[in-house]
Design a protein around this motif. Structure first.
Motif, PDB file in Angstrom:
ATOM      1  N   HIS A 291      39.546  48.523  39.847  1.00 31.13           N
ATOM      2  CA  HIS A 291      39.592  47.546  41.118  1.00 31.13           C
ATOM      3  C   HIS A 291      40.504  46.222  40.446  1.00 31.13           C
ATOM      4  O   HIS A 291      40.193  46.323  39.204  1.00 31.13           O
ATOM      5  CB  HIS A 291      38.281  47.112  41.193  1.00 31.13           C
ATOM      6  N   PRO A 292      41.375  45.692  41.075  1.00 29.02           N
ATOM      7  CA  PRO A 292      42.066  44.684  40.857  1.00 29.02           C
ATOM      8  C   PRO A 292      41.181  43.669  40.010  1.00 29.02           C
ATOM      9  O   PRO A 292      41.620  42.948  39.047  1.00 29.02           O
ATOM     10  CB  PRO A 292      42.601  43.963  41.798  1.00 29.02           C
ATOM     11  N   ARG A 293      39.776  43.621  40.320  1.00 31.44           N
ATOM     12  CA  ARG A 293      38.990  42.696  39.616  1.00 31.44           C
ATOM     13  C   ARG A 293      38.910  42.892  38.105  1.00 31.44           C
ATOM     14  O   ARG A 293      38.930  42.049  37.297  1.00 31.44           O
ATOM     15  CB  ARG A 293      37.522  42.640  40.338  1.00 31.44           C
TER      16      ARG A 293
ATOM     17  N   GLU B  89      39.984  32.258  46.220  1.00 25.10           N
ATOM     18  CA  GLU B  89      39.720  33.629  46.105  1.00 25.10           C
ATOM     19  C   GLU B  89      38.283  33.964  45.609  1.00 25.10           C
ATOM     20  O   GLU B  89      38.119  33.604  44.341  1.00 25.10           O
ATOM     21  CB  GLU B  89      40.813  34.096  45.394  1.00 25.10           C
ATOM     22  N   PRO B  90      37.263  34.539  46.315  1.00 24.71           N
ATOM     23  CA  PRO B  90      36.018  34.809  45.706  1.00 24.71           C
ATOM     24  C   PRO B  90      35.866  35.672  44.377  1.00 24.71           C
ATOM     25  O   PRO B  90      35.267  35.131  43.589  1.00 24.71           O
ATOM     26  CB  PRO B  90      35.415  35.614  47.020  1.00 24.71           C
ATOM     27  N   GLU B  91      36.806  36.580  44.483  1.00 25.66           N
ATOM     28  CA  GLU B  91      36.750  37.638  43.208  1.00 25.66           C
ATOM     29  C   GLU B  91      36.981  36.671  42.142  1.00 25.66           C
ATOM     30  O   GLU B  91      36.643  36.577  40.850  1.00 25.66           O
ATOM     31  CB  GLU B  91      37.778  38.559  43.132  1.00 25.66           C
ATOM     32  N   VAL B  92      38.120  35.873  41.953  1.00 32.34           N
ATOM     33  CA  VAL B  92      38.740  34.839  41.156  1.00 32.34           C
ATOM     34  C   VAL B  92      37.612  33.756  40.808  1.00 32.34           C
ATOM     35  O   VAL B  92      37.220  33.704  39.397  1.00 32.34           O
ATOM     36  CB  VAL B  92      40.080  34.328  41.396  1.00 32.34           C
ATOM     37  N   ALA B  93      36.912  33.068  41.687  1.00 31.31           N
ATOM     38  CA  ALA B  93      35.955  32.487  41.561  1.00 31.31           C
ATOM     39  C   ALA B  93      34.775  32.900  40.831  1.00 31.31           C
ATOM     40  O   ALA B  93      34.139  32.307  39.987  1.00 31.31           O
ATOM     41  CB  ALA B  93      35.366  31.774  42.780  1.00 31.31           C
ATOM     42  N   ALA B  94      34.314  34.002  41.130  1.00 30.89           N
ATOM     43  CA  ALA B  94      33.186  34.718  40.251  1.00 30.89           C
ATOM     44  C   ALA B  94      33.615  34.776  38.829  1.00 30.89           C
ATOM     45  O   ALA B  94      32.651  34.759  37.960  1.00 30.89           O
ATOM     46  CB  ALA B  94      32.903  36.261  40.922  1.00 30.89           C
ATOM     47  N   ILE B  95      34.754  35.462  38.622  1.00 33.46           N
ATOM     48  CA  ILE B  95      35.377  35.547  37.196  1.00 33.46           C
ATOM     49  C   ILE B  95      35.307  34.272  36.513  1.00 33.46           C
ATOM     50  O   ILE B  95      34.905  33.985  35.345  1.00 33.46           O
ATOM     51  CB  ILE B  95      36.851  36.098  37.231  1.00 33.46           C
TER      52      ILE B  95
ATOM     53  N   GLY C 258      52.629  36.085  42.418  1.00 37.14           N
ATOM     54  CA  GLY C 258      51.989  36.007  43.821  1.00 37.14           C
ATOM     55  C   GLY C 258      50.525  35.699  43.802  1.00 37.14           C
ATOM     56  O   GLY C 258      49.972  35.951  44.855  1.00 37.14           O
ATOM     57  N   GLY C 259      49.960  35.540  42.709  1.00 40.50           N
ATOM     58  CA  GLY C 259      48.520  35.037  42.845  1.00 40.50           C
ATOM     59  C   GLY C 259      47.886  36.525  42.928  1.00 40.50           C
ATOM     60  O   GLY C 259      48.496  37.763  42.636  1.00 40.50           O
ATOM     61  N   TYR C 260      46.526  36.507  42.995  1.00 43.80           N
ATOM     62  CA  TYR C 260      45.513  37.794  42.910  1.00 43.80           C
ATOM     63  C   TYR C 260      46.070  38.621  43.897  1.00 43.80           C
ATOM     64  O   TYR C 260      45.937  39.879  43.569  1.00 43.80           O
ATOM     65  CB  TYR C 260      44.020  37.109  42.999  1.00 43.80           C
TER      66      TYR C 260
ATOM     67  N   SER D 145      29.191  36.437  46.762  1.00 44.57           N
ATOM     68  CA  SER D 145      29.926  37.261  47.420  1.00 44.57           C
ATOM     69  C   SER D 145      30.671  37.098  48.407  1.00 44.57           C
ATOM     70  O   SER D 145      31.909  37.672  48.858  1.00 44.57           O
ATOM     71  CB  SER D 145      29.191  38.906  47.568  1.00 44.57           C
ATOM     72  N   SER D 146      30.135  36.201  49.342  1.00 44.42           N
ATOM     73  CA  SER D 146      30.953  35.736  50.691  1.00 44.42           C
ATOM     74  C   SER D 146      31.982  34.909  50.355  1.00 44.42           C
ATOM     75  O   SER D 146      32.868  34.721  51.226  1.00 44.42           O
ATOM     76  CB  SER D 146      29.548  35.107  51.434  1.00 44.42           C
ATOM     77  N   GLY D 147      32.178  34.638  49.326  1.00 42.59           N
ATOM     78  CA  GLY D 147      33.219  33.591  48.987  1.00 42.59           C
ATOM     79  C   GLY D 147      33.004  32.252  49.549  1.00 42.59           C
ATOM     80  O   GLY D 147      34.128  31.530  49.724  1.00 42.59           O
ATOM     81  N   ALA D 148      32.011  31.862  49.908  1.00 43.97           N
ATOM     82  CA  ALA D 148      31.681  30.439  50.564  1.00 43.97           C
ATOM     83  C   ALA D 148      32.205  29.345  49.474  1.00 43.97           C
ATOM     84  O   ALA D 148      32.842  28.430  49.624  1.00 43.97           O
ATOM     85  CB  ALA D 148      30.353  30.092  51.172  1.00 43.97           C
TER      86      ALA D 148
END
Lengths: 213, 223
Positions: free
Chosen positions: A65-67, A128-134, A38-40, B137-140
């Protein structure tokens, strides 16, 4: 009074599990299964605890946290990728065989982790921002690794050594090239006609020319 | 010199004789939905740029765009939807520029250089103007990446078409392989631009040269 309270008989105490190292593996396996399904978003701490048959407290203690969970999952995969690269691309080989071996490792790694890979690098990873950061951190680590693996061979091929900044930019560019080709191969119906060997040959040729021609 | 004074006068007069503000949306109730959409996105773009993703509330957006909250929620159920719509506009604009760059140039070299330049210029401008807006952090970036999917497909199609007709086309490549190559080169340009500012600094023109040369070397026919 406290001593007379019955302890829960159904699960080993968290500290036992933590000592034995069983907690991370069980948690990570459950998290991976949920992520693939089901993804993140599906990877909440509560869902992971339920799927692993552990109390939420135990999971929260290790992964607040899930992250943190996803980082751990990605770490495990990256270790796998790095081990495979080290085995396939030992120091001292020429650029062409190094690139061929590394590209084959990358393509096979993606095929083995196909669903996770598509989630991470494909649609969900981008949304997904969290995934993008990782993924951002992951690319930085991989860029350093590739520079360490390929740098000496490129130098030995007579290409002048670039500045660190330039080497990094080229590393990012070549990594993006490989990701783009493999992602298109997996997602674009027009390109499924190309075989695994076809993709590896095509990428090997492009990357070698990009690095040393 | 005259105008600022006039504005100040106007404000003072308004303060002295306050009129009840028209109720939000009342006087413009019959505007079509896409006009409201444009107004909302225009206001939201400024607010997000100034305050970041967590800054403006739906109430503030509604107030400044001059419509009721109910109507705003009908058009955009959540703040994330407003945000993503702003990003989608950016992606559309970027996509338009990329397709234009690709169409205007004739040779492979010029097409690649133009495409790389658009990506890098975009990253540079957005970094200078919208630092808060595009903070990680904004997810942009994530939302933008998703919106760019459509753009990527169109670009890959256009570039693959050019490659398959170009005199440099390597012999013996299938349509599918040319398509993979086109996708790879576009990803190379985008990926290099996206990571450009996270590494040690190289100025834009120099980076465009390095990345263009890397892409063109990768594109050279084998042998």
């Amino acid at each position: 009074v406290t001593a007379s309270l019955p302890t829960a008989p159904d699960a080993p105490s968290p500290s036992d599990l933590e000592l034995s190292g069983a907690v991370p593996a069980a948690i990570l396996d459950a998290a991976r299964a949920l992520f693939i399904e089901g993804g993140y978003e599906a990877m909440s701490i509560a869902a992971v605890a339920d799927a692993a048959g552990l109390s939420r407290q135990v999971v929260y203690r290790r992964f607040p946290h899930p992250r943190a969970l996803l980082e751990c999952l990605v770490d495990r995969d990256v270790e796998d990728l790095v081990d495979r690269l080290r085995l396939a691309a030992p120091v001292g080989r020429d650029v062409n065989s190094l690139v061929g071996a590394s590209v084959a490792v990358f393509v096979d790694f993606v095929l083995d982790h196909r669903r996770e890979y598509l989630l991470l690098f494909g649609r969900a990873g981008r949304a997904e921002p969290e995934v993008a950061a990782i993924l951002g951190d992951l690319r930085t680590r991989l860029a350093d690794l590739y520079i360490a693996i390929f740098g000496p061979a490129i130098l030995a091929a007579g290409v002048p050594w670039p500045s660190p900044a330039q080497a990094r930019l080229v590393a990012y560019a070549v990594m993006a090239l490989c990701e783009g080709v493999v992602l298109a191969w997996l997602e674009d119906p027009v390109t499924v006609a190309v075989s695994r060997e076809g993709v590896i040959d095509l990428l090997q040729a492009m990357v070698v020319r990009a690095l040393v021609s | 010199m005259h105008e600022p004074a006039g504005l100040a006068d106007d404000r003072e007069v308004r303060v002295a004789m306050p009129r009840p503000a028209p109720r939000p949306g009342r006087t413009r109730r019959n505007l079509p939905a896409d006009v409201w959409r444009d107004r909302i996105l225009q206001v939201a773009r400024v607010l997000f740029a100034e305050e970041g993703f967590d800054g403006p509330g739906m109430e503030e957006i509604a107030k400044l765009a001059g419509l009721s909250r109910a109507r705003l929620y009908k058009l955009f159920p959540t703040r994330r939807d407003v945000f993503n719509a702003v990003i989608a506009e950016d992606a559309q604009r970027l996509g338009g520029e990329l397709l234009l760059a690709l169409a205007q140039e004739r040779t492979t070299r010029d097409k690649v250089r133009a495409m790389v330049r658009v990506f890098f210029t975009y990253v540079e401008n957005r970094h200078e103007r919208n630092r808060v807006f595009y903070a990680t952090s904004s997810g942009a970036d994530a939302a933008l990446g998703e919106s760019l999917r459509v753009v990527r497909t169109a670009l890959a199609e256009s570039f693959a078409q050019h490659l398959s007709q170009s005199p440099e086309r390597p012999a013996g490549l299938s349509t599918a392989e040319v398509r993979l190559i086109a996708n790879g080169v576009i990803a190379l340009a985008e990926g290099a631009a996206a990571s450009w500012l996270s590494g040690p600094h190289i100025d834009r023109d120099r980076s465009v040269d390095i990345v263009t040369d890397t892409a063109l070397r990768a594109l050279q026919p084998a042998g």
